[in-house]
Design a protein around this motif. Structure first.
Motif, PDB file in Angstrom:
ATOM      1  N   SER A 177       0.826  -1.209   0.000  1.00  0.00           N
ATOM      2  CA  SER A 177       0.000   0.000   0.000  1.00  0.00           C
ATOM      3  C   SER A 177       0.859   1.257   0.000  1.00  0.00           C
ATOM      4  N   ALA A 178       2.043   1.189   0.592  1.00  0.00           N
ATOM      5  CA  ALA A 178       2.949   2.336   0.485  1.00  0.00           C
ATOM      6  C   ALA A 178       3.284   2.587  -0.982  1.00  0.00           C
ATOM      7  N   GLY A 179       3.549   1.494  -1.726  1.00  0.00           N
ATOM      8  CA  GLY A 179       3.853   1.620  -3.148  1.00  0.00           C
ATOM      9  C   GLY A 179       2.663   2.142  -3.937  1.00  0.00           C
ATOM     10  N   LEU A 180       1.475   1.594  -3.633  1.00  0.00           N
ATOM     11  CA  LEU A 180       0.268   2.050  -4.342  1.00  0.00           C
ATOM     12  C   LEU A 180       0.025   3.536  -4.086  1.00  0.00           C
ATOM     13  N   ASN A 181       0.210   3.959  -2.831  1.00  0.00           N
ATOM     14  CA  ASN A 181       0.019   5.372  -2.490  1.00  0.00           C
ATOM     15  C   ASN A 181       0.967   6.265  -3.259  1.00  0.00           C
ATOM     16  N   GLU A 182       2.224   5.858  -3.297  1.00  0.00           N
ATOM     17  CA  GLU A 182       3.224   6.676  -3.972  1.00  0.00           C
ATOM     18  C   GLU A 182       2.904   6.766  -5.465  1.00  0.00           C
ATOM     19  N   VAL A 183       2.540   5.638  -6.059  1.00  0.00           N
ATOM     20  CA  VAL A 183       2.201   5.646  -7.483  1.00  0.00           C
ATOM     21  C   VAL A 183       0.978   6.523  -7.723  1.00  0.00           C
ATOM     22  N   HIS A 184       0.015   6.407  -6.809  1.00  0.00           N
ATOM     23  CA  HIS A 184      -1.188   7.229  -6.934  1.00  0.00           C
ATOM     24  C   HIS A 184      -0.825   8.719  -6.878  1.00  0.00           C
ATOM     25  N   ARG A 185       0.073   9.042  -5.938  1.00  0.00           N
ATOM     26  CA  ARG A 185       0.500  10.427  -5.770  1.00  0.00           C
ATOM     27  C   ARG A 185       1.202  10.928  -7.043  1.00  0.00           C
ATOM     28  N   GLN A 186       2.065  10.071  -7.591  1.00  0.00           N
ATOM     29  CA  GLN A 186       2.790  10.471  -8.805  1.00  0.00           C
ATOM     30  C   GLN A 186       1.831  10.648  -9.976  1.00  0.00           C
ATOM     31  N   LYS A 187       0.854   9.751 -10.068  1.00  0.00           N
ATOM     32  CA  LYS A 187      -0.117   9.864 -11.159  1.00  0.00           C
ATOM     33  C   LYS A 187      -0.936  11.145 -11.012  1.00  0.00           C
ATOM     34  N   ALA A 188      -1.325  11.456  -9.766  1.00  0.00           N
ATOM     35  CA  ALA A 188      -2.114  12.666  -9.514  1.00  0.00           C
ATOM     36  C   ALA A 188      -1.287  13.899  -9.868  1.00  0.00           C
ATOM     37  N   THR A 189       0.002  13.868  -9.489  1.00  0.00           N
ATOM     38  CA  THR A 189       0.880  14.989  -9.827  1.00  0.00           C
ATOM     39  C   THR A 189       0.932  15.169 -11.337  1.00  0.00           C
ATOM     40  N   ILE A 190       1.108  14.049 -12.049  1.00  0.00           N
ATOM     41  CA  ILE A 190       1.205  14.120 -13.506  1.00  0.00           C
ATOM     42  C   ILE A 190      -0.104  14.642 -14.099  1.00  0.00           C
ATOM     43  N   ALA A 191      -1.236  14.116 -13.604  1.00  0.00           N
ATOM     44  CA  ALA A 191      -2.535  14.546 -14.136  1.00  0.00           C
ATOM     45  C   ALA A 191      -2.700  16.055 -13.932  1.00  0.00           C
ATOM     46  N   HIS A 192      -2.305  16.498 -12.748  1.00  0.00           N
ATOM     47  CA  HIS A 192      -2.408  17.921 -12.443  1.00  0.00           C
ATOM     48  C   HIS A 192      -1.511  18.745 -13.374  1.00  0.00           C
ATOM     49  N   LEU A 193      -0.284  18.276 -13.577  1.00  0.00           N
ATOM     50  CA  LEU A 193       0.662  18.995 -14.431  1.00  0.00           C
ATOM     51  C   LEU A 193       0.207  19.006 -15.886  1.00  0.00           C
ATOM     52  N   VAL A 194      -0.335  17.866 -16.326  1.00  0.00           N
ATOM     53  CA  VAL A 194      -0.792  17.782 -17.716  1.00  0.00           C
ATOM     54  C   VAL A 194      -1.874  18.827 -17.949  1.00  0.00           C
ATOM     55  N   GLU A 195      -2.772  18.922 -16.986  1.00  0.00           N
ATOM     56  CA  GLU A 195      -3.866  19.872 -17.122  1.00  0.00           C
ATOM     57  C   GLU A 195      -3.332  21.308 -17.131  1.00  0.00           C
ATOM     58  N   ALA A 196      -2.399  21.592 -16.205  1.00  0.00           N
ATOM     59  CA  ALA A 196      -1.881  22.951 -16.075  1.00  0.00           C
ATOM     60  C   ALA A 196      -1.011  23.331 -17.278  1.00  0.00           C
ATOM     61  N   ASP A 197      -0.337  22.331 -17.852  1.00  0.00           N
ATOM     62  CA  ASP A 197       0.665  22.569 -18.891  1.00  0.00           C
ATOM     63  C   ASP A 197       0.104  23.388 -20.049  1.00  0.00           C
ATOM     64  N   ARG A 198      -0.957  22.866 -20.657  1.00  0.00           N
ATOM     65  CA  ARG A 198      -1.529  23.502 -21.837  1.00  0.00           C
ATOM     66  C   ARG A 198      -2.079  24.887 -21.496  1.00  0.00           C
ATOM     67  N   ALA A 199      -2.844  24.918 -20.396  1.00  0.00           N
ATOM     68  CA  ALA A 199      -3.489  26.175 -20.002  1.00  0.00           C
ATOM     69  C   ALA A 199      -2.442  27.268 -19.773  1.00  0.00           C
ATOM     70  N   GLU A 200      -1.367  26.892 -19.106  1.00  0.00           N
ATOM     71  CA  GLU A 200      -0.332  27.857 -18.784  1.00  0.00           C
ATOM     72  C   GLU A 200       0.328  28.392 -20.059  1.00  0.00           C
ATOM     73  N   ARG A 201       0.585  27.451 -20.984  1.00  0.00           N
ATOM     74  CA  ARG A 201       1.247  27.859 -22.226  1.00  0.00           C
ATOM     75  C   ARG A 201       0.332  28.792 -23.024  1.00  0.00           C
ATOM     76  N   MET A 202      -0.956  28.455 -23.037  1.00  0.00           N
ATOM     77  CA  MET A 202      -1.907  29.304 -23.747  1.00  0.00           C
ATOM     78  C   MET A 202      -1.912  30.715 -23.144  1.00  0.00           C
ATOM     79  N   ALA A 203      -1.892  30.740 -21.812  1.00  0.00           N
ATOM     80  CA  ALA A 203      -1.900  32.037 -21.129  1.00  0.00           C
ATOM     81  C   ALA A 203      -0.652  32.833 -21.490  1.00  0.00           C
TER      82      ALA A 203
END
Ligand code: ADP
Ligand code: MG
Lengths: 248, 436
Positions: B51-77
């Motif tokens: 579960s420590a591994g699952l949590n960390e992977v989940h955290r990394q995926k959430a970070t990536i999802a967040h960054l992916v979303e911010a990436d385009r918007a930020e560049r457009m801005a």
């Protein structure tokens, strides 16, 4: 009568021939020779460190013979260990079985280990013979006294139903009544034809039950005594030999 | 014929007695409360690790999802508020390495090597190596993930369970009775007991792994390979324990010897090996690369522009005709000296990559004499969290950055103006397809 049948019947069940055993380089048995026939109780008597347990260990193949040999039921222990072990039941010194199992479960386990199956009735009968109280049989061994544990171990030796029994200080944990009962039991087993080698430092007890006694001192068999026909070995005589100063 | 029948019969009865012996020992073990307790302890630790591994992977995926979303918007801005090449200068581009479906089991290099970057059109090497340095303690001992648990904790449990296999019976005064009573080969008794206790440990360890793999969508061959590795590893330690347990010594001596072996194989050999490997294969640090590239870029401001453009054209002869810089500041000159900064740092950067690869190669050989490390590395390969995966990601970042330059250079050199419409075909970083 066929002479070969006669010689087979009289063939000793246990033989030690000029047995010499080293432990950690030290000679603990030096040229010990004796034998035990079926129907006979042989008492191996000696003080602490005399080499009694080592003698049993040699029969069981736990220590090798440096020279000489040990023969069990005609099988040389050095070359035919598994078959020799199958022919013997062994009651170790301070025998202890599994604490987390009750008497029946312990017997069941050890019998299976010997590739044997006994019915619950047979097991109960054996526990009757060692007079273990019925109420104790379902209790875990951790609640048993030393004497009760000893009884379960003896029951195992009986149930193994081998022609040979090796008993290492079997009465050391028992109260006097239980010792008497035990001697009666051993006598009965011998009378039924079994060869019994009983190791003890109890001179009186040995004289009560043994047909012959070998006195072991410093790894050497220094004297042997034999009961007269229909009688017992004289305790006084053995005691004098066992402990000359105390008897003087 | 009679002889053969007898042999066949005795073979059959031998195998029958193996089964009955197995049943006997299994029933015996089932009555042993401490065996159940150990099963639960191992299960608990395995659940914790997984579960420590699952949590960390989940955290990394959430970070990536967040960054992916911010990436385009930020560049457009940025493109809206800034003009032309200034907008390009200010634009970030997200690159990332998504965790594999088995990464939860062995986080590996994802703890100490960067798996995400936000790169700009500027000199790249500094941006790659200027990452947050990772957690120093994590880099040293690793996280408590399944690979760590299996490689280092499981052997200890096996040692505790198996060291007294015979010495414990000796102390309890049962050893000789057991051996004298056992029919046939008395060694079989100890082999069965060791095997069954190892099975207890293996089953409790593998169960959470299988469940988590199911939840994460791990491919069946990957999971099977991991289970096989774990099995082989448990078997190895079981054999080691069984061999030492047969030693005519007290349980304490055997325990001490096994723990010493565990320390040797799990700590001393890997640590000494790492030191030796680092000495054998020297390599520049990431900071060296950052410094070199930064100095080269800073020097670009002061160097004669012709020198910079000449160095640039060495790599890009197709723009040789467009290198005239007339104004004091021109974007093509600016981006050219950024590129030249990378060229200056290239040798170091390659030495760094080669060094990591070479050290990893040697570590692979070293692992052959340190089974805990071997297991960890093998699980990291399955999880794609090993050094190779990390280097492959860096290579993808470089490829992506090269494609950005390829996209911008024609616009930069042919026409210094940049219309918003021209940004239509801007390359986007595509992470390795999940489940490569
Ligand atoms: N495992 C062993 N290693 C070394 N010496 C032993 C071992 N067991 C017994 N001995 C030595 O062998 C001698 C005989 O011991 P033992 O047969 O146990 O005596 P007894 O049973 O008559 O009291 C003693 O001197 C004892 O110290
Ligand atoms: Mg003794």
């Amino acid at each position: 009568m066929n002479p070969s049948v006669t010689s087979l019947a009289h063939m000793p069940k246990l033989q030690a021939e000029q047995l010499r055993v080293l432990r950690s380089g030290k000679e603990v048995l030096s040229g010990v020779s004796f034998n035990v026939a079926g129907g006979e109780v042989y008492g191996l008597l000696g003080g602490n460190g005399a080499g009694k347990s080592t003698t049993l260990a040699a029969f069981l193949g736990f220590v090798p013979a440096a020279s000489g040999r040990v023969v069990v039921d005609g099988l040389d222990v050095g070359s035919d260990l598994a078959a020799a072990r199958r022919a013997m039941a062994y009651l170790p010194e301070a025998a202890s079985l599994y604490e987390h199992l009750d008497a029946r479960e312990n017997l069941d386990y050890f019998l299976q280990l010997a590739d044997m199956r006994c019915s619950a009735d047979e097991i109960d009968l054996a526990l009757d013979r060692v007079s273990l109280g019925a109420e104790a049989r379902g209790l875990k061994l951790r609640s048993y006294s030393k004497g009760m544990r000893q009884k379960v171990a003896i029951a195992l030796a009986i149930l193994r139903d081998t022609g040979i029994l090796l008993l290492d200080e079997p009465t050391s944990g028992l109260d006097p009544t239980a010792i008497d009962e035990f001697h009666g039991l051993v006598r009965g087993l011998a009378d039924a034809g079994k060869a019994i080698l009983m190791v003890t430092h109890d001179v009186y007890g040995a004289c009560q039950v043994a047909d012959r006694i070998g006195l072991l001192r410093g790894g050497q068999l220094v004297a042997q005594f034999e009961a007269p026909p229909g009688g017992r070995i004289d305790t006084e005589t053995v005691h004098r030999a066992f402990s000359p100063r105390a008897a003087a | 014929m009679g002889r053969r029948t007898v042999e066949a019969m005795s073979a059959r009865s031998a195998s029958a007695s193996v089964w009955s012996a197995l049943r006997r020992e299994a029933a015996f073990l089932a009555r042993d409360r401490s065996a159940w307790a150990w099963w639960l302890v191992v299960l608990f630790l395995s659940v914790l690790a997984v579960s420590a591994g699952l949590n960390e992977v989940h955290r990394q995926k959430a970070t990536i999802a967040h960054l992916v979303e911010a990436d385009r918007a930020e560049r457009m801005a940025v493109l809206k508020t800034r003009k032309e090449w200034s907008a390009v200068y200010h634009s970030f581009h997200l690159t990332y390495d998504p965790p594999s479906e088995f990464a939860f089991a062995a986080l590996g290099r994802r703890d100490d090597a960067a798996w995400k970057h936000r790169v700009r059109m500027l000199a790249l090497e500094g941006q790659i190596h200027e990452r947050d340095a990772g957690h120093p303690v994590l880099a040293l001992v690793g996280r408590f993930d399944f690979a760590f648990f299996a490689a280092f904790v499981l052997p200890l449990v096996l040692i505790v369970l198996l060291h007294g296999l015979r010495a414990g019976e000796r102390v309890a005064g049962r050893h000789d009775l057991l051996v004298a009573t056992a029919a046939g080969d008395s060694g079989r008794l100890w082999r069965l007991r060791a095997g069954l206790r190892a099975t207890v440990v293996f089953s409790a360890a593998v169960l959470p792994l299988v469940v988590a793999a199911g939840l994460s969508g791990t491919a069946a061959p990957t999971l099977l390979a991991a289970c096989a590795l774990l099995f082989a590893y448990v078997l190895f330690w079981t054999l080691v324990c069984a061999v030492l347990a047969a030693w005519q010594q007290t349980a304490e001596v055997i325990l001490a010897a096994l723990v010493a072996l565990w320390i040797l194989l799990g700590v001393v050999v890997p640590a000494a090996g790492r030191i030796a490997i680092d000495r054998t294969v020297p390599m520049p640090s990431g900071a060296d690369i950052v410094m070199t590239q930064r100095e080269a870029v800073n020097a670009g401001w002061d160097l004669p522009k012709a020198n910079t453009m000449a160095a640039f054209v060495e790599r890009h002869p197709q723009w040789a005709a467009y290198t005239a810089v007339e104004r004091p500041f021109e974007w093509k000159w600016y981006f050219a000296f950024q590129q030249v900064g990378d060229q200056k740092a290239q040798a170091l950067s390659e030495a760094y990559t080669d060094g990591r690869m070479e050290r990893d190669r040697l570590a692979g050989w070293l692992a052959l004499i340190a089974p805990p490390v071997l297991l960890e590395r093998a699980l990291q390969v399955l999880a794609r969290t090993d050094v190779r995966a990390s280097l492959a990601y860096e290579a993808r970042v470089r490829d992506f950055h090269a494609s950005l330059r390829e996209f911008y250079y024609p616009k930069l050199f042919r026409d210094d103006r940049l219309e918003p419409a021209a940004l239509e075909g801007l390359p986007e970083f595509s992470p390795r397809a999940a489940g490569r």
